[in-house]
Design a protein around this motif. Structure first.
Motif, PDB file in Angstrom:
ATOM      1  N   PRO A 129       0.216  -0.948   0.061  1.00 16.05           N
ATOM      2  CA  PRO A 129       0.252   0.661   0.189  1.00 16.05           C
ATOM      3  C   PRO A 129       0.817   1.128  -0.070  1.00 16.05           C
ATOM      4  O   PRO A 129       2.314   1.582   0.639  1.00 16.05           O
ATOM      5  CB  PRO A 129      -0.939  -0.472   1.001  1.00 16.05           C
ATOM      6  N   ALA A 130      -0.043   2.462  -0.498  1.00 12.87           N
ATOM      7  CA  ALA A 130       0.988   3.573  -0.688  1.00 12.87           C
ATOM      8  C   ALA A 130       0.464   4.441   0.057  1.00 12.87           C
ATOM      9  O   ALA A 130      -0.666   5.066   0.147  1.00 12.87           O
ATOM     10  CB  ALA A 130       0.659   3.898  -2.350  1.00 12.87           C
ATOM     11  N   GLU A 131       1.461   4.280   1.863  1.00  4.69           N
ATOM     12  CA  GLU A 131       0.443   4.822   2.525  1.00  4.69           C
ATOM     13  C   GLU A 131       1.315   6.724   1.984  1.00  4.69           C
ATOM     14  O   GLU A 131       2.464   6.821   2.208  1.00  4.69           O
ATOM     15  CB  GLU A 131       1.185   4.478   4.224  1.00  4.69           C
ATOM     16  N   GLY A 132       0.212   8.020   2.830  1.00  2.00           N
ATOM     17  CA  GLY A 132       0.957   8.793   2.919  1.00  2.00           C
ATOM     18  C   GLY A 132       0.221   9.958   1.627  1.00  2.00           C
ATOM     19  O   GLY A 132       1.570  10.884   1.747  1.00  2.00           O
ATOM     20  N   VAL A 133      -0.061   8.859   0.233  1.00  2.00           N
ATOM     21  CA  VAL A 133       0.265  10.138  -0.812  1.00  2.00           C
ATOM     22  C   VAL A 133      -1.150  11.216  -0.726  1.00  2.00           C
ATOM     23  O   VAL A 133      -2.198  11.076  -0.118  1.00  2.00           O
ATOM     24  CB  VAL A 133       0.072   8.854  -1.781  1.00  2.00           C
ATOM     25  N   ILE A 134      -0.784  11.960  -0.958  1.00  2.77           N
ATOM     26  CA  ILE A 134      -1.805  13.306  -0.890  1.00  2.77           C
ATOM     27  C   ILE A 134      -2.268  13.632  -2.412  1.00  2.77           C
ATOM     28  O   ILE A 134      -2.262  13.322  -2.980  1.00  2.77           O
ATOM     29  CB  ILE A 134      -1.260  14.916  -0.774  1.00  2.77           C
ATOM     30  N   LEU A 135      -3.751  13.757  -2.095  1.00  5.10           N
ATOM     31  CA  LEU A 135      -4.459  13.690  -3.642  1.00  5.10           C
ATOM     32  C   LEU A 135      -5.467  14.844  -3.370  1.00  5.10           C
ATOM     33  O   LEU A 135      -5.826  15.664  -2.112  1.00  5.10           O
ATOM     34  CB  LEU A 135      -5.586  12.264  -3.376  1.00  5.10           C
ATOM     35  N   ASN A 136      -5.580  15.297  -4.329  1.00  2.89           N
ATOM     36  CA  ASN A 136      -6.571  16.689  -4.203  1.00  2.89           C
ATOM     37  C   ASN A 136      -7.948  16.566  -5.211  1.00  2.89           C
ATOM     38  O   ASN A 136      -7.564  16.300  -6.390  1.00  2.89           O
ATOM     39  CB  ASN A 136      -5.966  18.064  -4.692  1.00  2.89           C
ATOM     40  N   LEU A 137      -8.817  16.750  -5.067  1.00  2.89           N
ATOM     41  CA  LEU A 137     -10.077  16.998  -5.907  1.00  2.89           C
ATOM     42  C   LEU A 137     -11.355  18.398  -5.553  1.00  2.89           C
ATOM     43  O   LEU A 137     -11.471  18.388  -4.800  1.00  2.89           O
ATOM     44  CB  LEU A 137     -11.276  15.306  -5.513  1.00  2.89           C
ATOM     45  N   ARG A 138     -11.144  19.342  -6.313  1.00  2.00           N
ATOM     46  CA  ARG A 138     -11.780  19.928  -6.823  1.00  2.00           C
ATOM     47  C   ARG A 138     -10.890  21.293  -5.156  1.00  2.00           C
ATOM     48  O   ARG A 138     -10.099  21.179  -4.915  1.00  2.00           O
ATOM     49  CB  ARG A 138     -13.161  20.022  -6.384  1.00  2.00           C
ATOM     50  N   ASN A 139     -11.914  21.459  -4.698  1.00  2.00           N
ATOM     51  CA  ASN A 139     -11.054  22.451  -3.024  1.00  2.00           C
ATOM     52  C   ASN A 139     -11.399  21.205  -1.826  1.00  2.00           C
ATOM     53  O   ASN A 139     -10.635  21.746  -0.798  1.00  2.00           O
ATOM     54  CB  ASN A 139     -12.359  23.155  -2.865  1.00  2.00           C
ATOM     55  N   LYS A 140     -10.505  19.878  -1.890  1.00  2.00           N
ATOM     56  CA  LYS A 140     -10.615  19.190  -0.976  1.00  2.00           C
ATOM     57  C   LYS A 140      -9.371  18.726  -1.022  1.00  2.00           C
ATOM     58  O   LYS A 140      -8.582  18.360  -2.486  1.00  2.00           O
ATOM     59  CB  LYS A 140     -11.395  17.759  -0.930  1.00  2.00           C
ATOM     60  N   THR A 141      -8.964  18.408   0.146  1.00  2.00           N
ATOM     61  CA  THR A 141      -7.954  17.493  -0.448  1.00  2.00           C
ATOM     62  C   THR A 141      -7.613  15.736   1.320  1.00  2.00           C
ATOM     63  O   THR A 141      -8.053  16.270   1.617  1.00  2.00           O
ATOM     64  CB  THR A 141      -6.551  18.126   0.625  1.00  2.00           C
ATOM     65  N   SER A 150      -6.333  14.818  -9.398  1.00  2.59           N
ATOM     66  CA  SER A 150      -4.741  14.702  -8.422  1.00  2.59           C
ATOM     67  C   SER A 150      -3.788  14.322  -7.847  1.00  2.59           C
ATOM     68  O   SER A 150      -3.892  14.483  -6.914  1.00  2.59           O
ATOM     69  CB  SER A 150      -4.364  16.475  -9.563  1.00  2.59           C
ATOM     70  N   ILE A 151      -2.545  14.483  -8.286  1.00  2.00           N
ATOM     71  CA  ILE A 151      -2.099  13.816  -6.984  1.00  2.00           C
ATOM     72  C   ILE A 151      -0.666  14.594  -7.158  1.00  2.00           C
ATOM     73  O   ILE A 151       0.361  15.077  -7.753  1.00  2.00           O
ATOM     74  CB  ILE A 151      -0.874  12.387  -6.624  1.00  2.00           C
ATOM     75  N   ASN A 152      -0.861  15.162  -5.371  1.00  2.00           N
ATOM     76  CA  ASN A 152       0.434  16.165  -4.935  1.00  2.00           C
ATOM     77  C   ASN A 152       1.648  15.173  -4.976  1.00  2.00           C
ATOM     78  O   ASN A 152       2.679  14.449  -4.039  1.00  2.00           O
ATOM     79  CB  ASN A 152       0.397  15.962  -3.494  1.00  2.00           C
ATOM     80  N   ARG A 153       3.072  14.942  -5.901  1.00  2.00           N
ATOM     81  CA  ARG A 153       3.963  14.548  -6.149  1.00  2.00           C
ATOM     82  C   ARG A 153       5.063  14.600  -4.776  1.00  2.00           C
ATOM     83  O   ARG A 153       5.767  14.110  -5.045  1.00  2.00           O
ATOM     84  CB  ARG A 153       4.968  14.771  -7.557  1.00  2.00           C
ATOM     85  N   ASP A 154       4.504  15.181  -4.151  1.00  2.00           N
ATOM     86  CA  ASP A 154       5.841  15.928  -2.591  1.00  2.00           C
ATOM     87  C   ASP A 154       5.942  14.614  -1.698  1.00  2.00           C
ATOM     88  O   ASP A 154       7.458  14.155  -1.439  1.00  2.00           O
ATOM     89  CB  ASP A 154       5.422  16.740  -1.333  1.00  2.00           C
ATOM     90  N   LYS A 155       5.060  13.672  -1.840  1.00  2.00           N
ATOM     91  CA  LYS A 155       5.490  11.988  -1.221  1.00  2.00           C
ATOM     92  C   LYS A 155       5.982  11.546  -2.103  1.00  2.00           C
ATOM     93  O   LYS A 155       6.088  10.237  -1.864  1.00  2.00           O
ATOM     94  CB  LYS A 155       3.938  11.596  -0.384  1.00  2.00           C
ATOM     95  N   MET A 156       6.160  11.424  -3.181  1.00  3.75           N
ATOM     96  CA  MET A 156       7.066   9.990  -4.482  1.00  3.75           C
ATOM     97  C   MET A 156       8.275  10.994  -4.713  1.00  3.75           C
ATOM     98  O   MET A 156       8.381  11.942  -5.007  1.00  3.75           O
ATOM     99  CB  MET A 156       5.729  10.644  -5.247  1.00  3.75           C
ATOM    100  N   LYS A 157       9.227   9.691  -5.273  1.00  5.74           N
ATOM    101  CA  LYS A 157       9.650   9.694  -5.634  1.00  5.74           C
ATOM    102  C   LYS A 157      10.357  10.443  -6.780  1.00  5.74           C
ATOM    103  O   LYS A 157       9.665  10.147  -8.042  1.00  5.74           O
ATOM    104  CB  LYS A 157      10.740   8.124  -5.558  1.00  5.74           C
ATOM    105  N   ILE A 158      11.113  11.352  -7.398  1.00  8.95           N
ATOM    106  CA  ILE A 158      11.464  11.663  -8.907  1.00  8.95           C
ATOM    107  C   ILE A 158      10.880  10.865 -10.074  1.00  8.95           C
ATOM    108  O   ILE A 158      10.560  11.060 -10.905  1.00  8.95           O
ATOM    109  CB  ILE A 158      12.818  12.475  -8.998  1.00  8.95           C
ATOM    110  N   ASN A 159      10.989   9.653  -9.703  1.00 11.94           N
ATOM    111  CA  ASN A 159      11.467   8.743 -11.023  1.00 11.94           C
ATOM    112  C   ASN A 159       9.713   7.688 -10.891  1.00 11.94           C
ATOM    113  O   ASN A 159       9.469   7.094 -11.657  1.00 11.94           O
ATOM    114  CB  ASN A 159      11.817   7.820 -10.877  1.00 11.94           C
ATOM    115  N   GLU A 160       8.778   8.084 -10.208  1.00  8.60           N
ATOM    116  CA  GLU A 160       7.499   7.244  -9.523  1.00  8.60           C
ATOM    117  C   GLU A 160       6.665   8.242 -10.529  1.00  8.60           C
ATOM    118  O   GLU A 160       6.900   8.954 -10.964  1.00  8.60           O
ATOM    119  CB  GLU A 160       7.278   6.927  -8.258  1.00  8.60           C
ATOM    120  N   ILE A 161       5.793   7.238 -10.823  1.00 12.01           N
ATOM    121  CA  ILE A 161       4.365   7.556 -11.508  1.00 12.01           C
ATOM    122  C   ILE A 161       3.350   6.912 -11.693  1.00 12.01           C
ATOM    123  O   ILE A 161       3.401   5.758 -11.235  1.00 12.01           O
ATOM    124  CB  ILE A 161       5.616   8.206 -13.542  1.00 12.01           C
ATOM    125  N   THR A 162       1.900   7.390 -11.688  1.00 10.98           N
ATOM    126  CA  THR A 162       1.024   6.206 -11.834  1.00 10.98           C
ATOM    127  C   THR A 162       0.879   5.432 -13.212  1.00 10.98           C
ATOM    128  O   THR A 162       1.570   5.472 -14.019  1.00 10.98           O
ATOM    129  CB  THR A 162      -0.208   7.058 -11.354  1.00 10.98           C
TER     130      THR A 162
END
Length: 1006
Positions: free
Chosen positions: A718-730, A752-764
């Motif tokens: 599981p990918a824990e701590g990934v931040i997601l945004n939908l309209r004005n909610k997070t 959309s996903i905030n990439r702050d918690k993802m590595k530079i070479n990671e992608i969905t």
């Protein structure tokens, strides 16, 4: 004998001359500044006079020796001194910032050139001043945490001064790990950590602010403000309905009053709030019973009322304290009704009727009023009131006019005049209130006058208060204050009238420091009992001082008073006595959840009886948040002053509050109380209250659906701590990689996903942002993965032929257009000047790589223009592409004609002409035409809507702009044709010439 005497005398004179010559230095050094204080980092000029007392000229090297680390400009100076000459020598000295405070010697040497003999030395002792300077630096802290986790933030405390310091770390909304007092040596940096434990009960994302301050000698040296965002660890669904708040409660009351245990139950239903989401209609009601004022320390009499209001109407009926005007009827509790009509132009009319409950002299009152509200600061009112008195068959009539005015920004008035007519006589009343601020002065005043026979709320009374102060500086202010209380207020509640009081004082306030304040005041005050049999009546003149200070987590105040008190209930001669009083109040804040306060006073007064009267009062209070939903408060005091009889005085109080299931509250209240009008024999009372906060649904205001899903890595973790945004909610994924957006308005939305918690070479594994359709009252599920992206790089290389090697050709491989696409995404770029290309990280899977052959240099070709690629996670692929010269077929034709030279004896070489044609062709191939269709200050994404209908071929960054081009053409005619076609999709496309990788606008001429 005489010769012997002269011989001795001669040798004595010779010895004295020799001694004097030794005492007088040949080179003398005089310092112009002896008592010198040096400020670190500042440049100081040390000045000397060098004098030659000898008979010969001296060439000297003047050298200044200072402590290590000190800086001296021109440490050695060369001078020449003739006999009896004197010269000025200046040395510029700088002490480093961290050099220790104290006395430090410096030595000036005068050294003779040639012999290197030291002819003179001068020592001075310089004092280095103390520098207090600390800096606070933020190091690291998470910006996002999950509710229930502990925030930990690291800071660095640095001592930039020259003395060892103890720095206290003061915090807001966080606490220091370990000791809050840190010892820092000069030049030393000490790390420390603060923490904040968040509550698991948080149900909505919340931003929390916290501040860390460094206090040096009680002053704030530096402050750092930060914030972090907390995401809930639990998911809750937002209420879809607009609800009217209602509270239902039941209270068990108990008391041992008068040594008799009594108990009773009391019930209450109360509501107050808007009836519509816009807040245009407001309703309030209360139903409480039965009546238990005989044992209730809370004064919980039975009470019933209902009220409604909107923009143009106010309606109320039931029991409450009704207010007329301050002069006529300031507050009258009873059963009544009030209606008020408000017009949009500010005009209003009203009607009021009340039957008093606790004032038997009045049977009933009825009033009509009107007014005009110009704005929030200016209003006029008029009242007419009729009172039916119990002991008179005729009613009392009262009329009043009042005005609230603000003629200037810093000046306001509140005025009222009233006329009262009773069956026997009539009288007037007047009141005025003023507030003003001008320059450094502040003025406020309040004045009441009611005639002897005025039949209003007050009669035969004069009351006034006034305050005039001046802020002379930021630290100093002074002023005067005076006050006289009402004498015969006709209160209609069971509260006993407060004592009559009169006071006059002059004061001086001084801000000693940021958190320290000092106040001096001369005071004269008089207090008198209002009961039928007076228990006290005294007058005191005294000098008072008060000091308050907040030091670290301690907040304290000290009060001292010394003067003379006259007991006016006793005869002259025995009723005067010195009065002195001292009191202290200390509060300590352990952390945001726990605090304690201790207080006490000791006095010797002559207020109630003759002779000496000492009084010691001490107490303690504790406030604590024991758990997430559990609060406690404890209060204890040994005694009270007798002139506080007009209110309940709690000698002991314990409050406990527990909230559970969000809407339910249990409260325990216990008191050890001196009740009103009592001076001894306190009683113990307590109550247990249960309250249920419910909301009555009035209207569904939200139409919503939910979006939930799960994010995992390629290996299934599981990918824990990934931040997601939908309209004005997070939101943020939990330990299982799950996320849930609740109560989302139906319709299409982008996830959309905030990439702050993802590595530079990671992608969905699916393109972002993801377009989802939210359906009302349904839960949409969406699962996807995070994987390692693939990378494609490559280069165009020219395959050298024998002819090209022979001719040493240089082929430009820049600006070749290449494309990488699949069914959902597309990337189009151009090669660098050296022919290399590099695509961004792409998702694993099947992709199509395409080369635009029209962008390949003239005279060259490739074997393959389209490649099918299958990327694996984390794969890095290098794709070399060969450019080959095009094959040319040369056809020779025979002819019977014979070519003869035009000029006899000269022949034209065919090879010369072919060479010229080749050079011309090469020149044309190194330049081409294109059409510029756009230019932006920032690079736009490939999926931008600007290129939705027509894509660009390549982009160049020129003059801080990203310029986009379409096509490569050999002739201007072809480019013009393309330009006209592109006018349908872009505004003002124009032709450019690209030559040697440079872009030149086409001016219409070849």
């Amino acid at each position: 004998m005489l010769n012997k005497f002269f011989s001795i005398f001669f040798f004595v004179l010779l010895g004295m001359h020799s001694l004097n010559a030794q005492q007088t230095e040949i080179i003398a050094i005089e310092s112009l500044k002896d008592d010198v204080h040096l400020q670190p980092e500042e440049i100081f000029n040390q000045t000397y006079f060098i004098a030659n007392n000898g008979e010969a000229e001296k060439d000297l090297a003047i050298s200044l020796q200072v402590p290590d680390e000190w800086k001296v400009i021109q440490k050695i100076q060369q001078i020449s001194l003739k006999p009896s000459a004197k010269k000025l020598v200046i040395f510029s000295i700088q002490v480093p910032s961290g050099f220790p405070v104290g006395e430090h010697p410096i030595d000036l040497y005068a050294i003779e050139k040639g012999s290197d003999d030291t002819l003179s030395v001068r020592r001075n002792v310089l004092k280095v001043n103390e520098i207090e300077s600390v800096s606070l630096h933020f190091v690291k802290a998470p910006e996002i945490i999950v509710a229930g986790e502990q925030l930990e933030a690291t800071y660095l405390l640095q001592n930039n001064g020259n003395t060892s310091k103890k720095v206290y770390i003061d915090t807001y909304n966080c606490d220091v790990k370990g000791s809050a007092e840190i010892q820092v040596e000069p030049g030393q940096s000490v790390p420390f950590t603060v923490y904040n434990l968040t509550s698991e009960e948080l149900l909505e994302p919340r931003e929390i602010n916290y501040t860390v301050r460094a206090l040096l000698s009680g002053e704030i040296a530096e402050s750092v403000f930060r914030s972090f965002k907390v995401f809930p660890s639990k998911t809750t669904r937002k209420d879809l309905f607009f609800r009217y708040p209602v509270t239902a409660s039941a209270t068990y009351l108990a008391s041992n009053r008068n040594e008799k245990y009594e108990k009773a139950w009391q019930f209450e239903l109360q509501g107050e709030g808007a009836l519509d989401p816009e807040g245009n209609h407001h309703l309030e009601f209360l139903a409480r019973g039965p009546n238990n004022t005989n044992l209730s320390f809370l004064g919980l009499y039975d009470q019933y009322y209902i009220g409604y209001s909107n923009k143009n109407l106010e309606f109320f009926v039931g029991e409450r304290a009704y207010s007329f005007t301050p002069l006529t009827e300031s507050s009258r509790f009873g059963m009544g009704a009030e209606n008020k009509i408000i017009f949009n132009n500010g005009l209003f009319f009203g009607f009021l009727w009340v039957k008093p409950r606790y004032y038997e002299k009045i049977e009933s009152e009825i009033a009509g009023y009107t007014g005009y509200k110009i704005n929030d600061d200016n209003e006029f009112r008029g009242y007419y009131i009729s009172k039916k008195m119990e002991d008179s068959p005729e009613s009392v009539q009262l009329a009043s006019i009042s005005a609230a005015l603000k003629p200037f920004e810093s000046v306001s008035f509140d005025l009222e005049y009233s006329k009262g007519i009773s069956p026997e006589n009539s009288d007037d009343a007047f009141r005025a209130n003023v507030n003003s601020h001008f320059s450094i002065f502040s003025l406020s005043g309040n004045y009441f006058y009611t005639g002897k026979n005025y039949p209003g709320y007050y009669s035969n009374s004069t009351f006034y208060s006034g305050n005039l102060s001046a802020n002379l500086t930021d630290k100093l202010s002074l002023g005067v204050y005076t006050k006289e209380d009402f004498r015969n207020a006709a209160l209609d509640t069971f509260f006993v009238t407060a004592p009559y009081s009169k006071s006059f004082q002059t004061f001086l306030n001084y801000n000693v420091a940021t958190r320290a304040h000092l106040k001096f005041y001369l005071r004269e005050y008089e207090r008198k009992d209002r009961l039928v049999q007076d228990k006290f009546h005294y007058r005191t003149r005294s000098l008072n001082t008060r000091f308050s200070h907040r030091f670290r987590k301690i907040n304290y105040s000290l009060l001292g008073e010394f003067g003379e008190t006259t007991n006016l209930l006793q005869g002259d001669g025995e009723n005067r006595q010195e009065t002195y009083r001292a009191s202290a109040n200390f509060a300590y804040q352990f952390n945001p959840s726990h605090s304690v306060r201790a207080f006490g006073s000791w006095s010797n007064v002559n207020s109630f009886i003759t002779g000496e009267q000492r009084n010691l009062t001490a107490g303690l209070s504790v406030t604590s948040q024991i758990g997430k939903n559990f609060n406690a408060n404890f209060y204890l005091q040994n005694a009270y002053n007798i002139d506080d009889y007009f209110r309940n005085r709690n000698l002991m109080q314990l409050n406990l509050d527990y909230t559970f299931l969000r809407k339910h509250t249990l409260s325990l209240r216990s008191f050890y109380t001196l009740f009103r009008q009592q001076t001894e024999n306190p009683d113990f009372t307590f109550s247990l209250n249960y309250a249920f906060n419910l909301g009555v649904p009035l209207k569904q205001i939200i139409r919503a659906g939910d979006l939930k899903g799960r994010i995992t890595y390629e290996n299934g973790e599981p990918a824990e701590g990934v931040i997601l945004n939908l309209r004005n909610k997070t939101t943020i994924t939990d330990e299982n990689g799950e996320f849930w957006f609740r109560t989302i308005q139906p319709g299409r939305a982008l996830l959309s996903i905030n990439r702050d918690k993802m590595k530079i070479n990671e992608i969905t594994n699916i393109p972002l942002p993801i377009e989802v359709d939210i359906i009302e009252d349904e839960i949409i599920s969406l699962n996807f993965k995070i994987t390692e992206g693939a990378k494609l790089t490559g280069s165009f290389e020219v395959q050298k032929s024998s002819i090209s090697v022979l001719k040493n050709e240089e082929v430009e491989t820049g600006n070749i257009i290449v494309e990488l696409k699949n069914d959902f995404e597309e990337y189009r770029i151009t090669t660098n000047n050296d022919g290399r290309f590099s695509f961004p990280i792409v998702r694993p899977g099947e992709w199509t790589f395409k080369i635009y052959t029209t962008s390949i240099p003239g005279g060259y070709e490739i074997e393959k223009s389209v490649y099918q690629l299958d990327f694996q996670p984390g794969e890095k692929m290098e794709l070399p592409i060969k450019l080959k010269s095009k094959k040319r077929n040369i056809i020779f034709k025979s002819t019977d004609s014979t070519l003869t030279p035009l000029t006899p004896g000269k022949e034209t070489s065919p090879s010369a002409k072919n060479e010229s044609d080749h050079q011309l062709r090469e020149k044309k191939e190194s330049r081409f035409y294109s059409v510029q269709i756009a230019a932006f200050s920032r690079k736009v994404p490939d999926d931008s809507g600007y290129f939705e209908e027509e894509q660009f071929d390549f982009v160049k960054q020129i003059d801080n702009f990203h310029k986009y081009f379409k096509g490569k053409f050999n002739s201007v005619e072809e480019a013009e044709k393309e330009r006209k076609r592109l006018e349908k999709f872009f505004r003002n496309p124009f032709i450019v010439i690209i030559e040697n990788n440079k872009v030149v606008p086409w001016d219409g001429n070849e």
